[in-house]
Design a protein around this motif. Structure first.
Motif, PDB file in Angstrom:
ATOM      1  N   ALA A  24       0.825  -1.214   0.000  1.00  0.00           N
ATOM      2  CA  ALA A  24       0.000   0.000   0.000  1.00  0.00           C
ATOM      3  C   ALA A  24       0.860   1.264   0.000  1.00  0.00           C
ATOM      4  O   ALA A  24       0.536   2.244  -0.672  1.00  0.00           O
ATOM      5  CB  ALA A  24      -0.923  -0.004   1.221  1.00  0.00           C
ATOM      6  N   LEU A  25       1.962   1.242   0.751  1.00  0.00           N
ATOM      7  CA  LEU A  25       2.873   2.400   0.755  1.00  0.00           C
ATOM      8  C   LEU A  25       3.419   2.658  -0.641  1.00  0.00           C
ATOM      9  O   LEU A  25       3.506   3.805  -1.086  1.00  0.00           O
ATOM     10  CB  LEU A  25       4.018   2.164   1.738  1.00  0.00           C
ATOM     11  CG  LEU A  25       3.679   2.252   3.231  1.00  0.00           C
ATOM     12  CD1 LEU A  25       4.880   1.828   4.061  1.00  0.00           C
ATOM     13  CD2 LEU A  25       3.226   3.654   3.622  1.00  0.00           C
ATOM     14  N   ASP A  26       3.799   1.581  -1.333  1.00  0.00           N
ATOM     15  CA  ASP A  26       4.300   1.718  -2.706  1.00  0.00           C
ATOM     16  C   ASP A  26       3.206   2.251  -3.623  1.00  0.00           C
ATOM     17  O   ASP A  26       3.450   3.115  -4.472  1.00  0.00           O
ATOM     18  CB  ASP A  26       4.811   0.366  -3.225  1.00  0.00           C
ATOM     19  CG  ASP A  26       6.102  -0.062  -2.557  1.00  0.00           C
ATOM     20  OD1 ASP A  26       6.809   0.822  -2.033  1.00  0.00           O
ATOM     21  OD2 ASP A  26       6.400  -1.268  -2.546  1.00  0.00           O
ATOM     22  N   TRP A  27       1.984   1.725  -3.443  1.00  0.00           N
ATOM     23  CA  TRP A  27       0.856   2.139  -4.285  1.00  0.00           C
ATOM     24  C   TRP A  27       0.587   3.638  -4.129  1.00  0.00           C
ATOM     25  O   TRP A  27       0.270   4.332  -5.090  1.00  0.00           O
ATOM     26  CB  TRP A  27      -0.379   1.336  -3.885  1.00  0.00           C
ATOM     27  CG  TRP A  27      -1.537   1.401  -4.838  1.00  0.00           C
ATOM     28  CD1 TRP A  27      -1.837   0.535  -5.845  1.00  0.00           C
ATOM     29  CD2 TRP A  27      -2.583   2.397  -4.873  1.00  0.00           C
ATOM     30  NE1 TRP A  27      -2.981   0.919  -6.495  1.00  0.00           N
ATOM     31  CE2 TRP A  27      -3.465   2.054  -5.920  1.00  0.00           C
ATOM     32  CE3 TRP A  27      -2.850   3.532  -4.112  1.00  0.00           C
ATOM     33  CZ2 TRP A  27      -4.594   2.806  -6.226  1.00  0.00           C
ATOM     34  CZ3 TRP A  27      -3.972   4.294  -4.418  1.00  0.00           C
ATOM     35  CH2 TRP A  27      -4.836   3.918  -5.463  1.00  0.00           C
ATOM     36  N   LEU A  28       0.743   4.131  -2.897  1.00  0.00           N
ATOM     37  CA  LEU A  28       0.423   5.531  -2.610  1.00  0.00           C
ATOM     38  C   LEU A  28       1.536   6.509  -2.997  1.00  0.00           C
ATOM     39  O   LEU A  28       1.354   7.723  -2.893  1.00  0.00           O
ATOM     40  CB  LEU A  28       0.102   5.697  -1.119  1.00  0.00           C
ATOM     41  CG  LEU A  28      -1.241   5.120  -0.664  1.00  0.00           C
ATOM     42  CD1 LEU A  28      -1.307   5.048   0.859  1.00  0.00           C
ATOM     43  CD2 LEU A  28      -2.398   5.947  -1.204  1.00  0.00           C
ATOM     44  N   ARG A  29       2.687   5.993  -3.422  1.00  0.00           N
ATOM     45  CA  ARG A  29       3.792   6.887  -3.797  1.00  0.00           C
ATOM     46  C   ARG A  29       3.414   7.796  -4.962  1.00  0.00           C
ATOM     47  O   ARG A  29       3.785   8.968  -4.992  1.00  0.00           O
ATOM     48  CB  ARG A  29       5.036   6.067  -4.175  1.00  0.00           C
ATOM     49  CG  ARG A  29       5.741   5.448  -2.986  1.00  0.00           C
ATOM     50  CD  ARG A  29       7.015   4.745  -3.431  1.00  0.00           C
ATOM     51  NE  ARG A  29       7.596   3.970  -2.355  1.00  0.00           N
ATOM     52  CZ  ARG A  29       8.347   4.472  -1.384  1.00  0.00           C
ATOM     53  NH1 ARG A  29       8.607   5.770  -1.363  1.00  0.00           N
ATOM     54  NH2 ARG A  29       8.835   3.692  -0.432  1.00  0.00           N
ATOM     55  N   ASP A  30       2.679   7.238  -5.923  1.00  0.00           N
ATOM     56  CA  ASP A  30       2.339   8.044  -7.099  1.00  0.00           C
ATOM     57  C   ASP A  30       0.843   8.064  -7.385  1.00  0.00           C
ATOM     58  O   ASP A  30       0.409   8.338  -8.493  1.00  0.00           O
ATOM     59  CB  ASP A  30       3.104   7.539  -8.332  1.00  0.00           C
ATOM     60  CG  ASP A  30       2.919   6.051  -8.578  1.00  0.00           C
ATOM     61  OD1 ASP A  30       2.108   5.419  -7.865  1.00  0.00           O
ATOM     62  OD2 ASP A  30       3.577   5.524  -9.491  1.00  0.00           O
ATOM     63  N   ARG A  31       0.048   7.730  -6.376  1.00  0.00           N
ATOM     64  CA  ARG A  31      -1.409   7.787  -6.536  1.00  0.00           C
ATOM     65  C   ARG A  31      -2.017   8.480  -5.330  1.00  0.00           C
ATOM     66  O   ARG A  31      -1.429   8.527  -4.259  1.00  0.00           O
ATOM     67  CB  ARG A  31      -2.007   6.374  -6.671  1.00  0.00           C
ATOM     68  CG  ARG A  31      -1.494   5.586  -7.862  1.00  0.00           C
ATOM     69  CD  ARG A  31      -2.097   4.185  -7.845  1.00  0.00           C
ATOM     70  NE  ARG A  31      -1.612   3.348  -8.913  1.00  0.00           N
ATOM     71  CZ  ARG A  31      -0.519   2.607  -8.846  1.00  0.00           C
ATOM     72  NH1 ARG A  31       0.222   2.620  -7.742  1.00  0.00           N
ATOM     73  NH2 ARG A  31      -0.143   1.857  -9.859  1.00  0.00           N
ATOM     74  N   ASP A  32      -3.223   8.989  -5.523  1.00  0.00           N
ATOM     75  CA  ASP A  32      -3.904   9.726  -4.459  1.00  0.00           C
ATOM     76  C   ASP A  32      -5.295   9.156  -4.270  1.00  0.00           C
ATOM     77  O   ASP A  32      -5.996   8.873  -5.244  1.00  0.00           O
ATOM     78  CB  ASP A  32      -3.981  11.216  -4.845  1.00  0.00           C
ATOM     79  CG  ASP A  32      -4.598  12.049  -3.736  1.00  0.00           C
ATOM     80  OD1 ASP A  32      -4.358  11.723  -2.560  1.00  0.00           O
ATOM     81  OD2 ASP A  32      -5.311  13.014  -4.049  1.00  0.00           O
ATOM     82  N   VAL A  33      -5.685   8.944  -3.017  1.00  0.00           N
ATOM     83  CA  VAL A  33      -7.048   8.512  -2.710  1.00  0.00           C
ATOM     84  C   VAL A  33      -7.588   9.381  -1.577  1.00  0.00           C
ATOM     85  O   VAL A  33      -6.845  10.121  -0.931  1.00  0.00           O
ATOM     86  CB  VAL A  33      -7.114   7.025  -2.293  1.00  0.00           C
ATOM     87  CG1 VAL A  33      -6.825   6.108  -3.469  1.00  0.00           C
ATOM     88  CG2 VAL A  33      -6.192   6.732  -1.118  1.00  0.00           C
ATOM     89  N   ASP A  34      -8.881   9.276  -1.337  1.00  0.00           N
ATOM     90  CA  ASP A  34      -9.514  10.056  -0.281  1.00  0.00           C
ATOM     91  C   ASP A  34      -9.495   9.323   1.052  1.00  0.00           C
ATOM     92  O   ASP A  34      -9.454   9.948   2.112  1.00  0.00           O
ATOM     93  CB  ASP A  34     -10.964  10.370  -0.672  1.00  0.00           C
ATOM     94  CG  ASP A  34     -11.044  11.175  -1.954  1.00  0.00           C
ATOM     95  OD1 ASP A  34     -10.617  12.338  -1.932  1.00  0.00           O
ATOM     96  OD2 ASP A  34     -11.513  10.638  -2.967  1.00  0.00           O
ATOM     97  N   LEU A  35      -9.551   8.007   0.995  1.00  0.00           N
ATOM     98  CA  LEU A  35      -9.709   7.216   2.211  1.00  0.00           C
ATOM     99  C   LEU A  35      -9.028   5.864   2.038  1.00  0.00           C
ATOM    100  O   LEU A  35      -9.043   5.285   0.946  1.00  0.00           O
ATOM    101  CB  LEU A  35     -11.210   7.013   2.479  1.00  0.00           C
ATOM    102  CG  LEU A  35     -11.654   6.286   3.737  1.00  0.00           C
ATOM    103  CD1 LEU A  35     -11.243   7.056   4.981  1.00  0.00           C
ATOM    104  CD2 LEU A  35     -13.171   6.082   3.717  1.00  0.00           C
ATOM    105  N   VAL A  36      -8.410   5.362   3.121  1.00  0.00           N
ATOM    106  CA  VAL A  36      -7.795   4.036   3.112  1.00  0.00           C
ATOM    107  C   VAL A  36      -8.499   3.166   4.149  1.00  0.00           C
ATOM    108  O   VAL A  36      -8.649   3.561   5.310  1.00  0.00           O
ATOM    109  CB  VAL A  36      -6.286   4.099   3.445  1.00  0.00           C
ATOM    110  CG1 VAL A  36      -5.699   2.682   3.514  1.00  0.00           C
ATOM    111  CG2 VAL A  36      -5.535   4.929   2.413  1.00  0.00           C
TER     112      VAL A  36
END
Length: 246
Positions: free
Chosen positions: A40-52
């Protein structure tokens, strides 16, 4: 539409959670899935979401470690922790790390809806949603009323006020609202106010009397009794149980 990252090691659980989110009929969609916190940390490096939505117990990296590292990166995305273990140690650790909410498995539709509505009221209302499926003119009367309630919270809003805002008869709006939300307008507003009280008890050091006043309750005893009826603890008991703050 708000985007959610789902972090859970078991595929069948991810599928079940996605279906639960869909059944809330709220403007949320699962934009990504990860099997553990590291992924998930890797996924969030170059993507943005509102809620996890993240499970607490996962291989490689658990939910609390993931949340801790996320905060070290100064990434302040809202995180909801999910666990099959009703253990207040996890809740307390999560609160210290700034978790938005905490859900127990299996997550029922109403519990998920309550969590997502609370997020919309407290966080989502402060930021624009991701690319909209509908513009404001295409929202249904009930969706417009939900937005109005979120804008007015913690102030009071009556069914008559809401009906006037969407140009409908109060009785007809009441029927529409109950059909769509599976609860009356009054009950929804009451739950919204008590959810705000819960947030203030958890994340601020305001006195119970100050929280009651902020929510428009002149009678602190009435506020406390109402909170206990919905949350099963008085405000003071709730705060002590979760945070140890008297």
């Amino acid at each position: 539409m708000y985007n959610i990252l789902l972090v859970e090691d078991e595929r069948w659980v991810r599928t079940a959670v996605k279906r639960t989110i869909e059944r809330t009929e709220l403007p949320f969609q699962v934009a990504g899935e990860c099997q553990n916190g590291l992924e998930a940390l890797d996924w969030l490096r170059d993507r943005d979401v509102d809620l996890v939505l993240a499970d607490i117990r996962m291989p490689v990296m658990d939910g609390l470690t993931f949340l801790s590292q996320l905060r070290e990166r100064e990434c302040m995305v809202s995180v909801v922790l999910v666990s099959g273990h009703d253990d207040f140690k996890y809740i307390q650790q999560g609160l210290r790390l700034g978790v938005f909410d905490y859900l127990l498995k299996p997550v029922e539709v109403e519990e998920m809806k309550g969590c997502l509505v609370k997020w919309m009221e407290n966080v989502g209302s402060q930021k624009p949603a991701k690319p909209e499926v509908k513009d404001a003119q295409e929202l249904s009367p009930v969706e417009l009323v939900l937005e109005l309630i979120a804008e007015r919270l913690p102030g009071e809003i009556t069914l008559t006020d809401a009906a006037a805002a969407v140009h409908l008869n109060p009785s007809y709006l009441s029927q529409l609202f109950k059909q769509r939300m599976n609860q009356t307008f009054v009950d929804y507003v009451l739950h919204a106010r008590m959810n705000e009280a819960e947030r203030l008890l958890t994340h601020t050091s305001l006195r119970v009397s100050e929280i009651a006043d902020r929510l428009g309750y002149a009678d602190v005893a009435y506020f406390s009794n109402t909170f206990k009826r919905l949350k099963h603890y008085t405000p003071s008991e709730y705060r002590k149980r979760l945070t140890g703050i008297g």
